[in-house]
Design a protein around this motif. Structure first.
Motif, PDB file in Angstrom:
ATOM      1  N   ALA A 105       0.405  17.209  12.133  1.00 58.58           N
ATOM      2  CA  ALA A 105      -0.711  17.916  12.765  1.00 58.58           C
ATOM      3  C   ALA A 105      -0.765  17.699  14.259  1.00 58.58           C
ATOM      4  CB  ALA A 105      -2.032  17.479  12.125  1.00 58.58           C
ATOM      5  N   ASP A 106      -0.184  16.592  14.752  1.00 58.15           N
ATOM      6  CA  ASP A 106      -0.321  16.298  16.182  1.00 58.15           C
ATOM      7  C   ASP A 106       1.000  15.990  16.872  1.00 58.15           C
ATOM      8  OD1 ASP A 106       0.250  13.650  15.335  1.00 58.15           O
ATOM      9  OD2 ASP A 106      -1.875  13.189  15.143  1.00 58.15           O
ATOM     10  N   ALA A 107       2.118  16.263  16.247  1.00 57.40           N
ATOM     11  CA  ALA A 107       3.431  16.052  16.852  1.00 57.40           C
ATOM     12  C   ALA A 107       4.382  17.148  16.377  1.00 57.40           C
ATOM     13  CB  ALA A 107       3.988  14.671  16.489  1.00 57.40           C
ATOM     14  N   PRO A 108       5.366  17.519  17.195  1.00 53.16           N
ATOM     15  CA  PRO A 108       6.278  18.621  16.830  1.00 53.16           C
ATOM     16  C   PRO A 108       7.367  18.178  15.845  1.00 53.16           C
ATOM     17  CG  PRO A 108       6.903  17.753  18.967  1.00 53.16           C
ATOM     18  CD  PRO A 108       5.678  16.989  18.553  1.00 53.16           C
ATOM     19  N   LEU A 109       6.961  17.585  14.731  1.00 51.71           N
ATOM     20  CA  LEU A 109       7.933  17.034  13.787  1.00 51.71           C
ATOM     21  C   LEU A 109       8.836  18.102  13.195  1.00 51.71           C
ATOM     22  CD1 LEU A 109       5.638  14.488  11.879  1.00 51.71           C
ATOM     23  CD2 LEU A 109       7.143  14.071  13.834  1.00 51.71           C
ATOM     24  N   PHE A 110       8.314  19.310  13.037  1.00 51.95           N
ATOM     25  CA  PHE A 110       9.107  20.367  12.411  1.00 51.95           C
ATOM     26  C   PHE A 110      10.231  20.870  13.317  1.00 51.95           C
ATOM     27  CE2 PHE A 110       6.010  20.323   9.116  1.00 51.95           C
ATOM     28  CZ  PHE A 110       6.618  20.930   8.021  1.00 51.95           C
ATOM     29  N   GLU A 111      10.330  20.323  14.525  1.00 48.57           N
ATOM     30  CA  GLU A 111      11.489  20.619  15.366  1.00 48.57           C
ATOM     31  C   GLU A 111      12.670  19.710  15.013  1.00 48.57           C
ATOM     32  OE1 GLU A 111      11.586  23.205  17.423  1.00 48.57           O
ATOM     33  OE2 GLU A 111       9.519  23.663  16.827  1.00 48.57           O
ATOM     34  N   SER A 112      12.478  18.760  14.105  1.00 53.92           N
ATOM     35  CA  SER A 112      13.557  17.882  13.644  1.00 53.92           C
ATOM     36  C   SER A 112      13.580  17.920  12.125  1.00 53.92           C
ATOM     37  CB  SER A 112      13.341  16.450  14.141  1.00 53.92           C
ATOM     38  OG  SER A 112      14.363  15.594  13.683  1.00 53.92           O
TER      39      SER A 112
END
Length: 550
Positions: free
Chosen positions: A135-142
């Motif tokens: 919800a608060d970090a671009p994790l789906f870019e990895s």
């Protein structure tokens, strides 16, 4: 580590696994041989005989990494599991650092910084983050599974890899974990995982990918995100990545310009159907201007317009302007401004007309369905940053400071969207809190504006002169850092020399004098050397000065 006909890659990777700084009594290396038909089984047995913390399990061939990974999860005895592919390597302190971060924060997942020939810069690893979520970090870019997972977390939620020949199995696994993880940590200060491109191209499957096959599996990733999140803003944001990256890819440059005939029609029809049925409308609404326009043209069934938009967008380039560059207290401070320009060299703009903000009419002129395309938020997904590439180690580092988006008036209601700001390169802390290593470090720019992303070299803007700076000595023992322009396009490079590299030191000092184009350039550097600088460095400066006099 799943193994299938790995051959010599087993020995190539093994030292990085069995010799971790964590200590052999604190972890195990579990190989799952997926029915190899070469000599991999014999190689693994020799490895297990030589190392007490190595275990090998052999099974019938399943044809894909999913089943051997699941078998590894079931047979693992540790608190955490780290997945590694058979042609990749771990850095010496990877497990120790990842484990410490996980234990300190009670993490479900820990992402370790990835580097290597299969990985470019990723600002997911820009900084170390103790605690975050999707919800608060671009994790789906990895979305690769080369991460550390708390084993009980996987078991508690029944998270498994899909078995059999499943495309995007990594994305499906990661989507299921990210939406359920309460605490995710990111280790950005240390390159943990070396993702290698095989010389024989063995990273990639040789089986032809069809549109129905690929996007049928992407639909499962979408459903996994929906299952793990309630409808609304968060779900839309998490789905936006796959819409922007995977779904729009076949109707964006360069692919839509290369495919023709039945092949293009097959992909177009498939992604159009999925755009209309699999994604909530809020996903499209939140895209940046040009991406949102592509989505609209796709829904309107305007393939010709998508092709023309791609043809024009492909020619958009980033224009980088270095407004100032100077040394400040041993740190290199760079002020930059980045905008986009069309093929004709004119700025990519937004235009205020009738109380609305419209996307560049010159760019869209004659494209059916794109007339008067409104831009509700010109700063949507707008960002910019400088990146430093350590070329010797193929590692990417992010200096302090980001470029903030702003509108610059051009007259007549026209504005160009730019990102601008100050970046501070600290040679003593850039590499994850450690000093820059000796060698050449290239400076790049990464920018996203109005849905156009570019990563140009940091070079002087056309018609602007280069800002020339001298060498400085930083740290103790001192190392010399020289900003210089060279290579393709005259890119900004930072040449770093350790105190013991006298030959390199001489070359750096000579280059400083040449850059300044006056005789006392080296002596100016010599005066800036700290009192504690070694006699060898001072001698190298005097030697360089004598060479310049000749």
């Amino acid at each position: 580590m799943p193994i299938y006909n790995a051959g010599a890659y087993i020995e190539r990777c093994a030292p990085s696994l069995v010799n971790q700084s964590l200590g052999a009594d604190a972890y195990e290396v579990l190989y799952v041989d997926d029915g190899s038909t070469d000599d991999s089984a014999e190689r693994l047995q020799r490895l297990a005989a030589a190392h007490a913390h190595v275990r090998v399990h052999r099974q019938e061939n399943s044809g894909w990494p999913g089943k051997p990974r699941n078998e590894g999860i079931d047979r693992a005895r540790g608190k955490y599991v780290q997945f590694v592919d058979q042609d990749d390597e771990l850095s010496y302190e990877a497990l120790e650092r990842l484990y410490a971060l996980a234990e300190r924060n009670h993490s479900d997942i820990v992402l370790g910084k990835i580097h290597g020939t299969m990985q470019g810069p990723s600002n997911v690893f820009k900084r170390t983050v103790d605690r975050c979520t999707a919800a608060d970090a671009p994790l789906f870019e990895s979305l690769t599974p080369h991460k550390m997972f708390r084993r009980e977390f996987l078991r508690e939620h029944g998270i498994r890899f899909p078995e059999g020949r499943v495309r995007l199995e990594d994305q499906l696994f990661m989507a299921r974990t990210y939406v359920r993880a309460k605490t995710v940590s990111i280790l950005g200060s240390y390159p943990c995982y070396q993702w290698n491109r095989r010389e024989d191209g063995g990273n990639n499957s040789s089986r032809r990918i069809t549109a129905d096959d690929y996007y049928g599996h992407l639909d499962k990733v979408v459903e996994a995100i929906k299952e793990g999140t309630p409808p609304g803003d968060l779900q839309d944001r998490l789905l936006r990545r796959s819409f922007r990256v995977e779904l729009l890819r076949p109707v964006s440059e360069p692919r839509v310009l290369r495919r023709t005939g039945k092949d293009l029609e097959e992909y177009y029809t498939t992604v159009r159907r999925m755009a209309m049925t699999s994604y909530p409308p809020g996903v499209r609404d939140g895209l940046p201007a040009i991406s949102r326009l592509r989505a609209e043209l796709l829904v309107q069934d305007r393939l010709d317009s998508l092709v023309e938009l791609a043809r024009r967008t492909e020619k958009i380039k980033a224009r980088v302007e270095v407004d100032d560059m100077r040394w400040r207290n041993g740190k290199l401070v760079i002020r930059t401004r980045v905008g986009m320009v069309r093929a004709d060299g004119e700025p990519l703009t937004v235009v205020e007309r009738g109380g609305r903000t419209l996307l560049d009419p010159e760019l869209l002129d004659g494209i059916g369905g794109a007339e008067d395309w409104e831009v509700p938020d010109p700063f949507s997904y707008a960002y910019g940053e400088l990146i430093v590439h350590d070329t010797a180690n193929n590692q990417w580092w992010y200096p302090e400071g980001e470029l903030a988006p702003t509108l610059e008036p051009l007259g007549g209601g026209r504005h160009r969207v730019v990102v601008a700001g100050e970046t501070v390169v600290d040679p003593l802390t850039l590499a994850g809190g450690a000093p820059m290593t000796p060698g050449t470090h290239q400076v790049w720019v990464s920018a996203q504006l109005l849905g156009v992303g570019r990563r140009p070299r940091l070079t002087p803007a056309p018609g602007r002169s280069r800002i020339l700076l001298g060498t400085v000595a930083v740290g103790a023992p001192p190392r010399l850092v020289l900003p210089a322009w060279g290579g393709p396009g005259g890119q900004l490079r930072l040449d770093v020399s350790g105190a013991s590299r006298i030959g390199t030191t001489r070359r750096l000092l000579l280059r400083t004098a040449a850059d300044h184009r006056f005789r006392h350039g080296v002596r100016g550097v010599l005066r800036r050397l700290p009192r504690g600088a070694s006699r060898n460095i001072r001698a190298a400066a005097r030697q360089a000065d004598r060479w310049m006099l000749r």
